[in-house]
Scaffold this active site. Structure first.
Site, PDB file in Angstrom:
ATOM      1  N   HIS A 113      13.104 -28.873 -37.472  1.00 10.94           N
ATOM      2  CA  HIS A 113      12.933 -27.421 -37.350  1.00 10.94           C
ATOM      3  C   HIS A 113      13.983 -26.757 -36.445  1.00 10.94           C
ATOM      4  CE1 HIS A 113      10.323 -23.722 -36.567  1.00 10.94           C
ATOM      5  NE2 HIS A 113      10.292 -23.834 -37.868  1.00 10.94           N
ATOM      6  N   LYS A 115      17.352 -24.997 -35.112  1.00 12.45           N
ATOM      7  CA  LYS A 115      18.347 -24.090 -35.669  1.00 12.45           C
ATOM      8  C   LYS A 115      19.410 -23.946 -34.598  1.00 12.45           C
ATOM      9  CE  LYS A 115      13.985 -22.190 -36.584  1.00 12.45           C
ATOM     10  NZ  LYS A 115      13.693 -22.986 -37.737  1.00 12.45           N
ATOM     11  N   ASP A 120      33.099 -27.092 -31.567  1.00 17.69           N
ATOM     12  CA  ASP A 120      34.036 -27.889 -30.776  1.00 17.69           C
ATOM     13  C   ASP A 120      33.357 -28.578 -29.587  1.00 17.69           C
ATOM     14  OD1 ASP A 120      36.148 -27.322 -32.466  1.00 17.69           O
ATOM     15  OD2 ASP A 120      36.827 -25.598 -31.293  1.00 17.69           O
TER      16      ASP A 120
END
Ligand SMILES: [Zn+2]
Ligand SMILES: [Zn+2]
Lengths: 169, 169
Positions: A113, A115, A120
């Site tokens: 779940h 996000k 870099d």
């Protein structure tokens, strides 16, 4: 100078081609106004070496275009996503895989779940927003962006642990 | 000293009574080990003046207990949540309202998908995690905690804007 920024959604639909091809005039019928989606995409386009995506659902075409463009430039892109949602209509995961982007997903019960995004390995973007047009244009959502070393390194560690955990080999 | 911390889930089920009543031995059958859920709850229990919750789904009993305890101590608790999910089975929103906690929710289409918390308007906790037992014990989730003034003030502004937007009056 340190990066600390919060993006809020929803945003109105507007053209994002200018972020992908700066300076090239776009003649499409959409409005060409700036938004927090543009700010998100400009951060993504700063990637020079690596981009790690750890995203529950990824169906947004403009965000997929940004990722594919980075991949074509030689940025190493790795994607972790949720197995239940990667096969749903509109998912961009198939297109990313077809283009040669490395993708792994959870095997077990429970949702992947997260996000969050690493750019870099020096910048993290995290919050509530999945990479879907509904989230971007309809929902109340937030994304926090920071280059704080302590915070970034926690997410780098989590990404690498999940990457190994989800190794299909 | 500045606060910057990232919590990761899932965590194993263990007793959280010790966070609510420190120093009081608990005799329940659950394990009494520490986890990132305890770290989250200890942050919440630091609230002295105000607690703002902007949470898509809130069904976790231990987190509801923490919020109700703060409310009973005179901390001003305000909750913004999603209208579709506040009425589902297991939601704690009804119990909070019954106890006198101020709750507002979105009226329009689109999800109120935020998952952030403000503690005394000086600390923000934000990330992917809804306040549900599934999220805590089963999903891969993250929460970032910071007292950075620039970041906190962006969330304070968002909360107040939504609080006014969702005024039922
Ligand atoms: Zn255009
Ligand atoms: Zn106990």
């Amino acid at each position: 100078k340190s990066v600390k920024e919060v993006l809020f959604f929803p945003v109105s639909l507007s053209c994002t081609e200018g972020v992908l091809n700066p300076g090239v005039p776009c003649l499409c019928p959409l409005p060409h106004t700036d938004s927090d989606l543009h700010r998100l995409m400009r951060r993504l386009m700063e990637a020079r070496r690596s981009l790690e995506l750890c995203i529950f659902t990824f169906s947004s075409p403009p965000l997929a275009r940004a990722v594919l463009l980075l991949h074509s430039r030689g940025v190493r892109v790795r994607v972790i996503t949720d197995s239940d949602y990667m096969a749903t209509v509109g998912s961009q995961i198939g297109a990313l895989r077809k283009a040669g982007v490395e993708v792994r997903h959870n095997q077990s019960s429970g949702l992947m779940h997260h996000k969050f995004v690493l750019i870099d390995k020096t910048l993290v973007i995290t919050g509530s927003m999945n990479w879907t047009m509904q989230a971007i244009q309809t929902n109340k959502e937030n994304l926090l962006i920071t280059d704080d070393k302590v915070l970034v390194s926690a997410y780098v560690k989590e990404f690498e642990e999940l990457w190994n955990e989800y190794d299909p080999a």
